[in-house]
Design an enzyme around this catalytic site. Structure first.
Site, PDB file in Angstrom:
ATOM      1  N   LYS A  62       0.811  -1.214   0.000  1.00 14.02           N
ATOM      2  CA  LYS A  62       0.000   0.000   0.000  1.00 14.02           C
ATOM      3  C   LYS A  62       0.849   1.271   0.000  1.00 14.02           C
ATOM      4  O   LYS A  62       0.383   2.334  -0.405  1.00 14.02           O
ATOM      5  CB  LYS A  62      -0.974  -0.006   1.177  1.00 14.02           C
ATOM      6  CG  LYS A  62      -1.886  -1.233   1.243  1.00 14.02           C
ATOM      7  CD  LYS A  62      -2.539  -1.550  -0.076  1.00 14.02           C
ATOM      8  CE  LYS A  62      -3.481  -2.734  -0.092  1.00 14.02           C
ATOM      9  NZ  LYS A  62      -2.952  -4.033   0.340  1.00 14.02           N
ATOM     10  N   TYR A 275     -12.083 -14.900   2.919  1.00 12.28           N
ATOM     11  CA  TYR A 275     -11.127 -13.830   3.225  1.00 12.28           C
ATOM     12  C   TYR A 275     -10.691 -13.892   4.694  1.00 12.28           C
ATOM     13  O   TYR A 275     -11.540 -13.984   5.590  1.00 12.28           O
ATOM     14  CB  TYR A 275     -11.766 -12.463   2.939  1.00 12.28           C
ATOM     15  CG  TYR A 275     -10.870 -11.315   3.351  1.00 12.28           C
ATOM     16  CD1 TYR A 275      -9.929 -10.806   2.455  1.00 12.28           C
ATOM     17  CD2 TYR A 275     -10.928 -10.778   4.626  1.00 12.28           C
ATOM     18  CE1 TYR A 275      -9.080  -9.779   2.837  1.00 12.28           C
ATOM     19  CE2 TYR A 275     -10.083  -9.750   5.017  1.00 12.28           C
ATOM     20  CZ  TYR A 275      -9.161  -9.254   4.119  1.00 12.28           C
ATOM     21  OH  TYR A 275      -8.322  -8.241   4.507  1.00 12.28           O
ATOM     22  N   TYR A 301      -2.962 -12.570   2.928  1.00 12.28           N
ATOM     23  CA  TYR A 301      -2.662 -12.226   1.529  1.00 12.28           C
ATOM     24  C   TYR A 301      -1.453 -12.976   0.957  1.00 12.28           C
ATOM     25  O   TYR A 301      -1.603 -13.851   0.109  1.00 12.28           O
ATOM     26  CB  TYR A 301      -2.385 -10.721   1.410  1.00 12.28           C
ATOM     27  CG  TYR A 301      -3.568  -9.838   1.666  1.00 12.28           C
ATOM     28  CD1 TYR A 301      -4.492  -9.569   0.656  1.00 12.28           C
ATOM     29  CD2 TYR A 301      -3.762  -9.233   2.902  1.00 12.28           C
ATOM     30  CE1 TYR A 301      -5.569  -8.729   0.874  1.00 12.28           C
ATOM     31  CE2 TYR A 301      -4.843  -8.395   3.132  1.00 12.28           C
ATOM     32  CZ  TYR A 301      -5.739  -8.147   2.115  1.00 12.28           C
ATOM     33  OH  TYR A 301      -6.799  -7.322   2.339  1.00 12.28           O
TER      34      TYR A 301
END
Ligand SMILES: *Cc1c(COP(=O)(O)O)cnc(C)c1O
Length: 347
Positions: A62, A275, A301
């Site tokens: 990010k 998730y 992730y």
């Protein structure tokens, strides 16, 4: 001597200087060989691009997006960043840190997306660091349109006299994706200078900005490196459509030609139960990468991305002579929110 392809790329107008940007990131990030993991799996030759080492508050993907998003926020005269994510969001943690670095406030919405977690899940790992950076937060139940929720909160903050700048979940819009256009440039420059191209690029894909930025970057440079996203959440067709949509909008922002949807490659076979819920293949990927290469992956992730890479190798998807680059997108801070499952997996 520069070959014609290199010259073409330089003239492709892919300079990102025309976009507002704030320096937040250690870059270029290193590309390292993973000889022990390659050998254990019986080839192909595996390499890793260390975007877990981008430098801001334990790093991660990010930070590249935030360089352009915070650049835009500063240009707009904002005094506060507003964003949203799941409770253990790495994006929220990096946004909170970026706000500190440029002297802005930060307010975030955290979605209780992962079922069956205990109370410490909302206090440790990334949440601990969000709090350390002084970000204020409010929770939301799962399943809402979180960007719409964040927009509504942004309007409320504006009415109260703040100057908020809203960043969508994962920083995934054409502005944020520019961070991964820049990463595509780094990879191309690395290959051009080493004279040794990669055959595949593999990474986890969630809110899509990472894959979209990379695909847009390679496409705009006329560079042929197939990118394979391993989904951490959505089924194949939905993820392909989402990645393709953002790739097109990013190409538009760059003033480059559109791309066919057949260029968007996604494998959804490693999501497991959903998730934020590690599957046995996720835990195996964490163990193998730690013990063969001394590299920490995360359970939400990057380990699902690596599980995809390992699974595809075992299926014979790659040639043993292929050179495959895995993009490490960060996230190891969340390991501490999954302590119980990790301790169990070690027994
Ligand atoms: C957000 C995130 C991803 C996914 O990137 P997107 O751009 O959202 O697809 C992958 N790995 C980690 C560690 C992340 O925090």
């Amino acid at each position: 001597m520069a070959d014609t392809a290199t010259l073409d790329r330089k003239t492709a107008g892919l300079s990102l200087d025309r976009f507002p940007r704030t320096a937040l990131c250690h870059q270029p990030t290193p590309i390292e060989a993973m000889p022990r993991l390659s050998k254990l799996l019986g080839g192909p030759q595996l390499f890793i691009k260390r975007d877990d080492c981008t430098g801001l508050a334990t790093g991660g993907n990010k930070t590249r997006k935030l360089e352009f998003l915070v650049g835009e926020a500063l240009e707009a005269g904002a005094d506060m960043l507003v964003t949203q994510g799941a409770v253990q969001s790495n994006h929220v943690r990096q946004t909170a840190a970026a706000a500190c670095k440029v002297g802005m406030k930060c307010h975030v919405l955290l979605e209780r997306r992962v079922p069956g977690v205990d109370a410490s899940y909302e206090q440790t790992g990334n949440v601990l660091l969000d709090n350390l950076f002084g970000a204020t937060h409010e929770f939301r139940p799962p399943g809402l349109d979180m960007n719409a929720e964040a927009e509504a909160v942004t309007e409320k903050l504006r009415a109260e006299g703040h100057k908020p700048y809203m960043i969508p979940g994962g920083g995934s819009n054409p502005t944020g994706a520019l961070g991964y256009v820049n990463c595509a440039k780094e990879i191309v420059e690395h290959c051009d200078s080493s004279g040794d191209p990669f055959d595949w690029l593999v990474m986890a894909t969630g809110s899509t900005g990472t894959q979209a930025g990379l695909v847009a970057g390679f496409h705009a440079m006329g560079y042929n490196l197939p990118v394979l996203g391993v989904s951490v959440r959505q089924p194949h067709d939905r993820q392909v459509a989402a990645v393709h949509g953002l790739t097109q909008r990013t190409l538009e922002k760059l003033g480059a030609d559109p791309i066919d949807v057949s260029e968007i490659r996604v494998d959804d076979g490693y999501v497991g139960e959903g998730y934020g819920i590690p599957a046995s293949s996720t835990l195996e990927a964490i163990h193998l990468t730690a013990r063969q290469e001394g590299v920490l992956l995360d359970p939400v992730y990057s380990a699902k991305g690596m599980a995809g890479l390992i699974g595809l190798i075992r299926q014979g998807f790659f040639k043993t002579t292929d050179k495959v680059l895995f993009l490490h997108t960060g996230g190891a801070t969340a390991l501490f929110a999954y302590e119980d499952q990790l301790i169990q997996s070690l027994n």
